[in-house]
Design a protein around this motif. Structure first.
Motif, PDB file in Angstrom:
ATOM      1  N   UNK A  25      -0.333  11.933   6.317  1.00  0.00           N
ATOM      2  CA  UNK A  25      -0.066  12.815   7.491  1.00  0.00           C
ATOM      3  C   UNK A  25       1.543  12.995   7.372  1.00  0.00           C
ATOM      4  N   UNK A  26       2.205  12.502   6.719  1.00  0.00           N
ATOM      5  CA  UNK A  26       3.588  12.287   6.928  1.00  0.00           C
ATOM      6  C   UNK A  26       4.193  13.082   5.568  1.00  0.00           C
ATOM      7  N   UNK A  45       0.055   3.647   7.936  1.00  0.00           N
ATOM      8  CA  UNK A  45      -1.416   4.273   7.804  1.00  0.00           C
ATOM      9  C   UNK A  45      -0.776   5.742   7.778  1.00  0.00           C
ATOM     10  N   UNK A  46      -0.018   6.226   8.433  1.00  0.00           N
ATOM     11  CA  UNK A  46       0.337   7.730   8.341  1.00  0.00           C
ATOM     12  C   UNK A  46       0.867   8.089   6.955  1.00  0.00           C
ATOM     13  N   UNK A  63       0.596  -1.348  -0.123  1.00  0.00           N
ATOM     14  CA  UNK A  63       0.158  -0.041   0.103  1.00  0.00           C
ATOM     15  C   UNK A  63       0.834   1.212  -0.013  1.00  0.00           C
ATOM     16  N   UNK A  64       2.036   1.168   0.805  1.00  0.00           N
ATOM     17  CA  UNK A  64       2.814   2.351   0.724  1.00  0.00           C
ATOM     18  C   UNK A  64       3.527   2.508  -0.610  1.00  0.00           C
ATOM     19  N   UNK A 109       5.066  -5.349  13.760  1.00  0.00           N
ATOM     20  CA  UNK A 109       4.012  -5.362  12.809  1.00  0.00           C
ATOM     21  C   UNK A 109       3.237  -3.869  13.022  1.00  0.00           C
ATOM     22  N   UNK A 110       3.037  -3.692  14.245  1.00  0.00           N
ATOM     23  CA  UNK A 110       2.266  -2.726  14.917  1.00  0.00           C
ATOM     24  C   UNK A 110       3.006  -1.198  14.613  1.00  0.00           C
ATOM     25  N   UNK A 111       4.312  -1.109  14.566  1.00  0.00           N
ATOM     26  CA  UNK A 111       5.085  -0.020  14.106  1.00  0.00           C
ATOM     27  C   UNK A 111       4.966   0.114  12.502  1.00  0.00           C
TER      28      UNK A 111
END
Length: 88
Positions: A87-88, A81-82, A19-20, A73-75
């Motif tokens: 947002x970034x 997502x950001x 996705x990124x 995975x959380x990071x």
């Protein structure tokens, strides 16, 4: 059960990574087109190596690595997502 959870986290990591790469974010679009495909394949290969290492460790009985991979995975998911959100 820990192997299945680790595998599912790996599927999520590949989805976030793709996705990124497909987001059109400036971080990706500023890379010259001739290098973009090489970066895509090498970064996905690195993601695959990380998943294989985590699966190997978890399968060998080191369930701590599932938690380590969960943190990674959380990071990874938060950063994706950001980036995709802009947002970034």
């Amino acid at each position: 059960m820990t192997v299945i959870i680790t595998f599912l986290l790996g599927v999520g990591n590949f989805a976030w990574h793709s996705a990124v790469l497909d987001s059109g974010h400036r971080m990706v679009s500023d890379v010259p087109p001739r290098h973009r495909q090489l970066i895509r394949w090498s970064s996905l290969a690195l993601e695959f190596v990380l998943l294989c290492a985590a699966l190997y460790a978890v399968n060998a009985g080191h369930s701590l690595w599932m938690w380590v991979y969960l943190g990674y995975s959380a990071i990874n998911g938060g950063a994706a997502w950001l980036i995709v959100k802009g947002s970034v």
